[in-house]
Design an enzyme around this catalytic site. Structure first.
Site, PDB file in Angstrom:
ATOM      1  N   TYR A 104     -41.451  -2.614 -26.297  1.00 19.97           N
ATOM      2  CA  TYR A 104     -42.306  -1.453 -26.005  1.00 19.97           C
ATOM      3  C   TYR A 104     -41.427  -0.228 -25.756  1.00 19.97           C
ATOM      4  CZ  TYR A 104     -45.497   1.730 -23.695  1.00 19.97           C
ATOM      5  OH  TYR A 104     -46.231   2.832 -23.388  1.00 19.97           O
ATOM      6  N   GLU A 189     -46.078   6.661 -28.465  1.00 18.89           N
ATOM      7  CA  GLU A 189     -45.883   5.264 -28.071  1.00 18.89           C
ATOM      8  C   GLU A 189     -45.667   4.377 -29.288  1.00 18.89           C
ATOM      9  OE1 GLU A 189     -48.403   2.808 -24.920  1.00 18.89           O
ATOM     10  OE2 GLU A 189     -49.221   2.528 -26.922  1.00 18.89           O
TER      11      GLU A 189
END
Ligand code: GDP
Ligand code: MN
Length: 377
Positions: A104, A189
């Site tokens: 992530y 993101e």
């Protein structure tokens, strides 16, 4: 806030040189099949619903296919989905890569710190909210120089990347920072960022552009992917209407009371869903339209919190009772009302007569609606 669909986010990624799987957008099963038959998307491939809500992987909105027939089948199934209240209209088809690890990485604007933050976690592929804090590294970033060498090295260490992968991360973080700064993003993101052989590939993209900077980016102003169908209808009818993830509908008047109502619901364990702000209106036509729109979102229960100042409680109550009669059976929901202020006794009497739980106390009414919504989704 302009929330971009994955494929639009990936177009930006591509323009800035971030490694991506080979992919194309399709709007029908036929188109999807043709893309793989023509070899524009290699097989096996991934078929992904282009909706703004997350959790597609778990929710059946991301599927895999080996053959053109399977692609058509998966595309048909996904296009038939209404994912978290959003009809799927577009698909992204991408080559299926052999993933070794899912990471992530994001850059986000932290409003309390008033700084960008770099967020990384070795536990990618799931929503970051569900990852243990101890598995997440958050670094506040000075907005002028951007990411420094030591910040990028700290990220590499947290992600367990070294050698060629460490260098790939370094380059990727520079590109992400460029996007964040130049495009005036409030979120960039990548989840998951996949380790594929000796490189890193962005398998997903979530980009949110800051509205206040839209004058610098007219190209984003045109994109309204972030409005749901019901929000679009509401906008045309000039009703302030927002769709959240929860199951309790909220009707209130005035932005302040509406926001406070959402907070109190949350505090008592409720999950606010659609909310709408009647503003200063008690125009029965407008109240009816707002109420019918609310019904179409299929809430488990609805909480009505009205303060009658200029607006009169009895007029609002009458409008609501009229509106309720027009809601089709299958879209019915329990309604709890708290209505205070000008002509409140008359308003309460009208609502009670129509079978609406009508309370004066905020806490009691919130508890009533939370329990009415309980167990229903
Ligand atoms: P989200 O659940 O809405 O965030 O959708 P994602 O784009 O993150 O996809 C969900 C999951 O699908 C990812 O975490 C991966 O596990 C899987 N996935 C997506 N693309 C690929 C791919 O190219 N290869 C493989 N093996 N899995 C993929
Ligand atoms: Mn994702």
């Amino acid at each position: 806030m302009v929330k971009l669909a994955e494929w639009r986010g990936k177009e930006i990624f591509r323009a800035y040189g971030i490694p991506l799987p080979k992919g194309q957008v399709a709007r029908s099963a036929g188109e999807a099949r043709a893309l793989v038959e023509r070899g524009e998307v290699p097989l096996p491939c991934v078929i992904k619903a282009q909706v703004l809500a997350g959790g597609r992987g778990k929710g059946g909105a991301v599927r895999f296919a080996q053959t053109p027939a399977e692609v058509a089948e998966a595309a048909t199934a996904i296009l038939a989905l209404e994912f978290k209240g959003e009809q799927v209209k577009e698909l992204l088809l991408e080559e299926k890569l052999a993933i070794e690890r899912e990471l992530y990485v994001s850059l986000a604007l932290d409003r309390s710190l008033r700084l960008p933050v770099l967020i990384v976690s070795p536990k990618g592929g799931v929503e970051i909210e569900s990852v243990e804090e101890t598995e997440i590294l958050r670094l506040p970033i000075h907005p002028f120089p951007g990411l420094s060498g030591y910040e990028k090295r700290a990220a590499a260490r947290a992600l367990g990347l070294s050698g060629a992968l460490g260098r790939a991360l370094d380059a990727l973080l520079d590109r992400l920072w460029e996007i964040f700064a130049r495009e005036d993003a409030e979120l960039v993101e990548v989840n998951p960022l996949a380790v594929v052989g000796p490189g890193l590939v962005a398998l997903d993209a979530k980009v949110i552009i800051e509205d206040d900077a839209s004058f610098r980016h007219p190209q984003y102003a045109e994109i309204r992917d972030d409005r749901t169908e019901l929000e679009e209808i509401a906008r045309e009818k000039e009703i302030a209407f927002v769709q959240l993830d929860g199951n309790i509908g909220v009707i209130a008047n005035g932005a302040g009371l509406t926001m406070a109502t959402l907070d109190v619901l949350q505090q008592f364990g409720g999950r606010p869903g659609v909310f709408l702000d009647l503003g200063g209106t008690d125009d029965p036509r407008k109240v009816t339209e707002a109420f019918l729109l609310m019904a179409r979102a299929r809430p488990a229960a609805v909480f009505l919190n009205i303060f009658g100042g200029v607006t009169r409680c009895d007029t609002v109550a009458k409008g609501l009772v009229e509106a309720m009669k027009q809601v089709p059976d299958r879209e019915r929901f329990p309604l709890v009302a708290r209505i205070r202020g000008n002509n409140e006794d008359e308003g309460i009497a009208i609502l009670r007569e129509a079978g609406v739980t009508s309370l004066r106390d905020l806490k009691e009414s919130v508890q009533a609606v939370v329990s009415a919504a309980g167990g229903r989704t």
